[in-house]
Every structure is written in C-alpha cells, then in structure tokens.
Write a protein that holds these residues in place. Structure first.
Motif, mmCIF file in Angstrom:
data_model
loop_
_atom_site.group_PDB
_atom_site.id
_atom_site.type_symbol
_atom_site.label_atom_id
_atom_site.label_comp_id
_atom_site.label_asym_id
_atom_site.label_seq_id
_atom_site.Cartn_x
_atom_site.Cartn_y
_atom_site.Cartn_z
ATOM 1 N N ASP A 180 35.440 11.156 46.195
ATOM 2 C CA ASP A 180 34.389 11.968 45.580
ATOM 3 C C ASP A 180 33.754 11.147 44.466
ATOM 4 N N LEU A 181 32.444 10.907 44.548
ATOM 5 C CA LEU A 181 31.761 9.943 43.690
ATOM 6 C C LEU A 181 31.109 10.632 42.495
ATOM 7 N N HIS A 182 31.494 10.183 41.287
ATOM 8 C CA HIS A 182 31.005 10.788 40.043
ATOM 9 C C HIS A 182 30.668 9.730 39.008
ATOM 10 N N GLU A 183 30.107 10.198 37.882
ATOM 11 C CA GLU A 183 29.874 9.382 36.696
ATOM 12 C C GLU A 183 30.305 10.160 35.452
ATOM 13 N N THR A 184 30.651 9.430 34.402
ATOM 14 C CA THR A 184 30.789 9.992 33.057
ATOM 15 C C THR A 184 29.707 9.350 32.208
ATOM 16 N N THR A 185 28.833 10.144 31.612
ATOM 17 C CA THR A 185 27.655 9.614 30.931
ATOM 18 C C THR A 185 27.615 10.048 29.470
ATOM 19 N N ASP A 186 26.791 9.345 28.689
ATOM 20 C CA ASP A 186 26.605 9.744 27.299
ATOM 21 C C ASP A 186 26.030 11.147 27.191
ATOM 22 N N SER A 187 25.268 11.569 28.203
ATOM 23 C CA SER A 187 24.689 12.909 28.176
ATOM 24 C C SER A 187 25.757 13.994 28.267
ATOM 25 N N ASP A 188 26.980 13.639 28.672
ATOM 26 C CA ASP A 188 28.067 14.625 28.644
ATOM 27 C C ASP A 188 28.301 15.124 27.225
ATOM 28 N N ASN A 189 28.173 14.222 26.244
ATOM 29 C CA ASN A 189 28.315 14.615 24.843
ATOM 30 C C ASN A 189 27.006 15.085 24.229
ATOM 31 N N ASP A 190 25.899 14.517 24.701
ATOM 32 C CA ASP A 190 24.602 14.847 24.090
ATOM 33 C C ASP A 190 24.049 16.190 24.554
ATOM 34 N N GLU A 191 24.357 16.565 25.816
ATOM 35 C CA GLU A 191 23.750 17.769 26.387
ATOM 36 C C GLU A 191 24.757 18.674 27.078
ATOM 37 N N PHE A 192 25.450 18.165 28.071
ATOM 38 C CA PHE A 192 26.174 19.060 28.965
ATOM 39 C C PHE A 192 27.432 19.659 28.338
ATOM 40 N N GLY A 193 28.129 18.902 27.503
ATOM 41 C CA GLY A 193 29.269 19.476 26.803
ATOM 42 C C GLY A 193 28.853 20.581 25.843
ATOM 43 N N PRO A 194 27.872 20.318 24.963
ATOM 44 C CA PRO A 194 27.393 21.388 24.082
ATOM 45 C C PRO A 194 26.830 22.587 24.836
ATOM 46 N N ALA A 195 26.135 22.345 25.949
ATOM 47 C CA ALA A 195 25.592 23.456 26.731
ATOM 48 C C ALA A 195 26.711 24.317 27.297
ATOM 49 N N LYS A 196 27.759 23.692 27.795
ATOM 50 C CA LYS A 196 28.880 24.450 28.354
ATOM 51 C C LYS A 196 29.547 25.294 27.275
ATOM 52 N N ALA A 197 29.764 24.710 26.102
ATOM 53 C CA ALA A 197 30.389 25.463 25.014
ATOM 54 C C ALA A 197 29.521 26.664 24.628
ATOM 55 N N ALA A 198 28.200 26.447 24.573
ATOM 56 C CA ALA A 198 27.296 27.552 24.245
ATOM 57 C C ALA A 198 27.325 28.623 25.330
ATOM 58 N N ARG A 199 27.292 28.200 26.583
ATOM 59 C CA ARG A 199 27.303 29.153 27.698
ATOM 60 C C ARG A 199 28.551 30.032 27.674
ATOM 61 N N ASP A 200 29.685 29.406 27.375
ATOM 62 C CA ASP A 200 30.963 30.108 27.438
ATOM 63 C C ASP A 200 31.370 30.751 26.112
ATOM 64 N N GLY A 201 30.607 30.473 25.046
ATOM 65 C CA GLY A 201 30.954 31.039 23.738
ATOM 66 C C GLY A 201 32.227 30.457 23.159
ATOM 67 N N THR A 202 32.474 29.172 23.426
ATOM 68 C CA THR A 202 33.699 28.521 22.976
ATOM 69 C C THR A 202 33.366 27.329 22.091
ATOM 70 N N PRO A 203 34.330 26.844 21.307
ATOM 71 C CA PRO A 203 34.086 25.621 20.524
ATOM 72 C C PRO A 203 33.889 24.417 21.443
ATOM 73 N N TYR A 204 33.080 23.484 20.982
ATOM 74 C CA TYR A 204 32.838 22.277 21.763
ATOM 75 C C TYR A 204 33.935 21.262 21.490
#
Length: 314
Positions: A180-204
């Motif tokens: 299964d082919l994936h990447e880990t990117t800087d945008s994980d910290n810049d966008e997608f991690g914060p977005a997930k925390a906001a979506r779920d109402g949890t700390p980042y």
C-alpha cells in the motif's frame, strides 16, 4: 526532520476548539477545497493510453458526489490478463490518501515499466488511485471529511474504501503480497493534523515529520525480514528515515531501521484488507531537500519489485 513546532499553534479556522464538527462545519470545510490538478489527465489518460500488454484495465466502480455539488469519478484497476490460479497474487494499492502524489504516480510508473516483467510469474491487481477527489484537491480526506484509510471496515461509510474492498474481494480473494503506497508530508502538520483535531474536537498531537522513507508493518504480521528487505532496496534510491530522540517515527517505536508497526485491522487501514502473508505500507517523504519527485516515484516502484522478489525467494 521538520523544524520544532511553535510554542502555540493557531486554532484551525473551522469549528470551536474542543467541539466536534457537525454538518455546518463539514460544509464550511468542503467549501474551502479547490481542484488543483486533473485526475482525468494525470491518471485516467496514462492508464488508457499505455496499458501494459499483459494487463487489462477495468472500471471497478464510480464515486458519485453530485449530492455535494461535485461530480462523478470512475475508479480504475489493472489486473493480469493471464490470471492463473496456481500463481501467487500481488495486490498494489495507491492513492488511498489522494494528496500523497507518489502513491499514485509510483503505481503508474510501476505499471508502465515493470508490470510486464512479472506477468509470467505472479497474478497482479493494482488499484492506483483509490481517492480521485482527494488527488484532484490534494487532500487526505474525501469530500465528506472522512479519512478513507481509517475506514477499511465492514459497512464502511467511505465509498472509496467500500468500493476498493469489493474490488479486491471479487478479483483477488487470495493475496500473498499487499503493498500500500503512501507518503508522510509536511502538510500533515501544517493542515491535515490540525484539521483532524478540529473535526474531532480533540487536542492536536504534533509529531516531527521524518526526513526519509520508512515502512509500516502490521503488528499481526510483522515479517521483519520482509520489511528489512524493502528498506535495503529503497535505501539505494532515497534516504531512510531515522528515529527521533525518543526512538520513534511519528510517535511509533522503531522496530528496526526504517520500520514501525501499526495494528492494520483495528485502525481500519487499507493494508489490513487481506490475509496476505506479506503486507507493508510505504511512507515516502517528498518534501525533503534530499529527494525529488522522480526519486519518490522510484522508491514506490522499487518497493513493489523487491516485495515480489522476496515473495519468490530471490
């Protein structure tokens, strides 16, 4: 690795900190997304123009997001034309997270260049771009703000995951290797991690982004010799990630050089959808100054080739 985070993180611009999103917040998030590249031009056209001679390309489903004001997306797979029951079977999945470019383009590179090399020894099924809307908008989620790679489960609410699982069940019910082919990117910290925390109402929970390639094995099927063979092969193409001072990569303890483990089934990961003897999830770091887009694609293709070699005892 990415620089140390600032002492205070700016709240994500959607939602109220500590409160999970409802329908209005999800709609507001969707309204922010923009098409940035073409699935038709960059994925469908190459598949249709240059299919490997010993393969057949077919549509395994269609994503329909017209109820969200979007379009429809044909989902394409490539399989061995000469499928034989006595041969081992290899499954390759890419683009589960559409924004992870080399997951898609690495799969297409392998199809174009390497598929025919193995056509007389193994059966192959490739789903190169499981999340086409995510590919076009450079997004981790689908338009409903769902992460397909946490939803490879029965009765999945993610159409991307549901249709991919159905395709594999229909065309490759017995699998020996799954890459299964994936990447880990800087945008994980810049966008997608914060977005997930906001979506779920949890700390980042912030983690350093590792500067290099690594693989994720399944805690239920760790196969350390297999994972290390992949790392050794890819080390000739692009740098391998080193652990952080705590001996971890993105918060998970390092099991061996460039190897961490997740519980694939419990987390609903694509890598857990079969009972394959050998399964791995690649993680390329495309934002490193030490690599290039071409090297990232090559790392993905190298992983697939080495996985097949290992399966065949080479």
């Amino acid at each position: 690795m990415q620089a140390t985070p600032p002492p205070t993180l700016t709240p994500y611009p959607i939602g109220t900190p500590g409160q999970a999103w409802g329908a209005p917040e999800r709609a507001a998030w969707l309204a922010r997304q923009r098409v940035q590249r073409s699935y038709a031009d960059e994925v469908l056209a190459p598949l249709q123009a240059h299919p490997p001679a010993p393969a057949e390309c077919f549509e395994y489903g269609q994503l329909d997001y017209r109820h969200l004001g979007l379009g429809t997306y044909p989902l394409m797979a490539v399989r061995s034309r000469d499928w034989q029951a006595g041969r081992p079977t290899v499954l390759v999945t890419g683009g589960v997270h559409g924004y992870e470019t080399s997951g898609v383009q690495g799969a297409l590179l392998w199809l174009r260049r390497d598929f025919a090399r193995w056509s007389h020894e193994v059966n192959v099924l490739v789903l190169p771009a499981i999340s086409p809307w995510g590919y076009e908008t450079i997004n981790r989620w689908n338009p409903e703000a769902l992460d397909p790679n946490r939803l490879f489960k029965p009765d999945s609410p993610s159409a991307e995951a549901h249709l991919a699982m159905a395709c594999v069940a229909a065309h490759a019910p017995q699998v020996d290797v799954h890459v299964d082919l994936h990447e880990t990117t800087d945008s994980d910290n810049d966008e997608f991690g914060p977005a997930k925390a906001a979506r779920d109402g949890t700390p980042y929970e912030w983690h350093e982004v590792p500067d290099g390639f690594y693989v994720v094995g399944d805690t239920a099927r760790p196969v350390p010799a297999f994972q290390q063979a992949l790392i050794e092969a890819v080390a000739r193409v692009t740098p391998i990630a080193e652990p952080d001072p705590q001996g971890c990569i993105i918060g998970s303890p390092v099991q061996a050089h460039g190897v961490i483990h997740y519980d694939f089934s419990a987390l609903g990961l694509c890598g857990g959808i079969t009972q394959a003897r050998f399964t791995t999830t690649t993680e390329v770091y495309p934002d490193s100054p030490r690599t290039t887009p071409a090297a990232c694609n090559e790392a993905q293709a190298t992983t697939i080739n080495r996985a097949i070699e290992f399966l065949l005892g080479r």
